[in-house]
Design a protein around this motif. Structure first.
Motif, short mmCIF file in Angstrom:
data_model
loop_
_atom_site.label_atom_id
_atom_site.label_comp_id
_atom_site.label_asym_id
_atom_site.label_seq_id
_atom_site.Cartn_x
_atom_site.Cartn_y
_atom_site.Cartn_z
N ARG A 112 0.72 -1.14 -0.14
CA ARG A 112 0.08 -0.19 0.15
C ARG A 112 0.86 1.21 0.23
N PRO A 113 1.76 1.39 -1.05
CA PRO A 113 2.80 2.61 -0.90
C PRO A 113 1.72 3.90 -1.35
N GLY A 114 2.11 5.03 -0.79
CA GLY A 114 1.20 6.13 -1.05
C GLY A 114 0.23 6.12 -0.08
N GLU A 115 -0.30 5.37 0.57
CA GLU A 115 -1.24 5.31 1.55
C GLU A 115 -0.69 5.59 3.20
N TYR A 130 20.72 -1.54 5.37
CA TYR A 130 21.08 -0.17 4.46
C TYR A 130 20.04 -0.18 3.13
N LEU A 131 19.83 -1.43 2.72
CA LEU A 131 19.14 -1.39 1.50
C LEU A 131 17.17 -1.31 1.93
N ILE A 132 17.14 -2.01 2.99
CA ILE A 132 15.60 -1.71 3.57
C ILE A 132 15.38 -0.29 3.97
N LYS A 133 16.51 0.42 4.68
CA LYS A 133 16.55 1.59 5.19
C LYS A 133 16.20 2.73 3.93
N SER A 134 17.28 2.52 2.99
CA SER A 134 17.14 3.62 1.78
C SER A 134 15.81 3.45 1.22
N ILE A 135 15.37 2.08 0.83
CA ILE A 135 14.16 2.02 0.48
C ILE A 135 12.97 2.88 1.28
N SER A 138 13.16 6.50 0.80
CA SER A 138 12.78 6.89 -0.83
C SER A 138 11.20 7.05 -0.78
N LEU A 139 10.72 5.80 -0.12
CA LEU A 139 9.00 5.74 -0.46
C LEU A 139 8.33 6.41 0.82
N LYS A 140 8.91 6.69 1.69
CA LYS A 140 8.50 7.52 2.97
C LYS A 140 7.24 6.31 3.67
N LEU A 141 7.84 5.06 3.73
CA LEU A 141 7.21 3.96 4.30
C LEU A 141 7.96 3.43 5.54
#
Length: 376
Positions: A112-115, A130-135, A138-141
């Motif tokens: 549900r990105p964007g919600e 690092y990968l999870i935190k960066s994503i 970026s997506l503000k999730l």
């Protein structure tokens, strides 16, 4: 930083229709080489409309867990992209996919990105932070652990098995929604608290739902503990812009017969006309084949569950509505007399073929009328 081989499993039309599938795939390309596959079947039309079939593999009809297992063989980390109708349904979906795929996989779900309640679920602890935190940034999730997600799912769903009796709770249901089991509409929800019960692999009862017995007849035997259950609309965006692909006919025209099996419709995209039996089979067949400029002849009886918000229909298509309960009877006559009980038939003229269909219905003596706006 690029060092990952990343597999992406795209599930359902929602994540594509919102534009997030493309956005996330492009984002992940910054971290490694990305390979994408569709998981499930209902997202295919959305992928075609978005012109993403060269990026997302839609050719293989695979369950989400099958796509996960396949991509796990050649990738370091997997991302499951989904846009469930609620946090409950999204977490439940991911939990079942993760466990059906084997559970010991490096799987991250973006839900549900964007919600406001959108999240990233790390289904195990293999992925580097690092990968999870960066994503996430970026997506503000926010990030949800597998323990948190699993606790939510266990509290709201699951099944109990007692010998031949299976009792299964269904999460995230709203009154009035269709209840689909393995792609077949078997009832309608009357409450937001739904439980389905089976005996000897036959659905016998719904608590919080009304059974559609004709749907159960078509469904047949099923293992309720493993069945795929969906509620509501299969595609609910009201701003769909269908993309049409040119259709090339050969000198020998091909007609296809399809009865109550609309999820297999993509294999018929190269035919010249298709006969569909059943209201929802006709709705989905018309909608999907609209993209490939293939007309249909639909035999319906007005018993439409409307599994998509809006269906599209070619002007050359013909929808024939007969008396309630007679669509299968007429369909069987067409299948026997015209198709000789086969799936494919060579024809010389689409107009003549339509007339042959009408002649068979006329000979039956059953009342019918043509429907123009059933699918709009």
């Amino acid at each position: 930083m690029r060092y990952h081989k990343i597999g992406v499993i795209v599930h359902g039309p929602g994540i594509v229709d919102t534009g997030y599938a493309k956005k996330i795939i492009d984002l992940l390309k910054n971290y490694g080489d990305v390979t994408c596959r569709l998981g499930g079947t209902m997202g295919r039309t959305a992928v075609i409309d978005a012109n993403l079939e060269n990026i997302i593999n839609i050719e293989d009809k695979l369950l989400p867990s099958q796509s996960v297992k396949l991509l796990s063989q050649t990738n370091d980390v997997l991302f499951l992209l989904n846009y469930g109708k609620s946090v409950i349904t999204g977490h439940t979906f991911g939990y079942k996919v993760f466990n059906n795929a084997g559970g010991n996989l490096n799987l991250v779900q973006i839900e549900r990105p964007g919600e406001d309640d959108g999240t990233i679920i790390q289904w195990n602890n293999q992925t580097d932070s690092y990968l999870i935190k960066s994503i996430s940034e970026s997506l503000k999730l926010s990030i949800t652990t597998s323990t948190e997600a699993t606790d939510l799912v266990h509290n709201l769903t699951g099944f109990n098995k007692d010998n031949s009796r299976v009792t299964r709770k269904v999460a995230g249901v709203s009154p009035g929604e269709n209840i689909m089991l393995n792609g077949m509409v078997i009832g309608r929800a009357t409450s937001d608290d739904l439980t389905i019960i089976s005996e000897d692999n036959s659905i016998t009862e719904m608590i919080g739902g009304q059974i559609k017995y004709h749907g159960l007849e078509k469904l047949g035997k099923v293992d309720l503990s493993k069945a795929i259950i969906k509620t509501g609309l299969l595609r609910k965006s009201d701003n769909i812009k269908p993309r049409q692909i040119n259709h090339k006919s050969s000198d020998d025209l091909t007609a296809v017969y399809l009865s109550h099996a609309a999820e297999d419709i993509y294999q018929f995209r190269n035919c010249d006309i298709l006969v569909s039996v059943g209201d929802d089979t006709t709705l989905l067949s018309s909608d999907i084949l609209y993209r490939f400029n293939v007309p249909i002849i639909g035999i319906t009886d007005g018993d439409l569950d409307k599994v998509v918000l809006k269906g599209f229909k070619l002007d050359d298509s013909l929808i024939i509505q007969v008396k309630s309960g007679y669509d299968d009877i007429i369909g069987n006559k067409i299948h026997e007399k015209l198709f000789n009980n086969q799936t494919y038939l060579s024809i010389t003229s689409i107009d003549e073929f339509k007339q042959e269909i009408i002649n068979i219905i006329d000979e039956s003596g059953i009342d019918y009328h043509f429907v123009n706006k059933q699918l709009n």
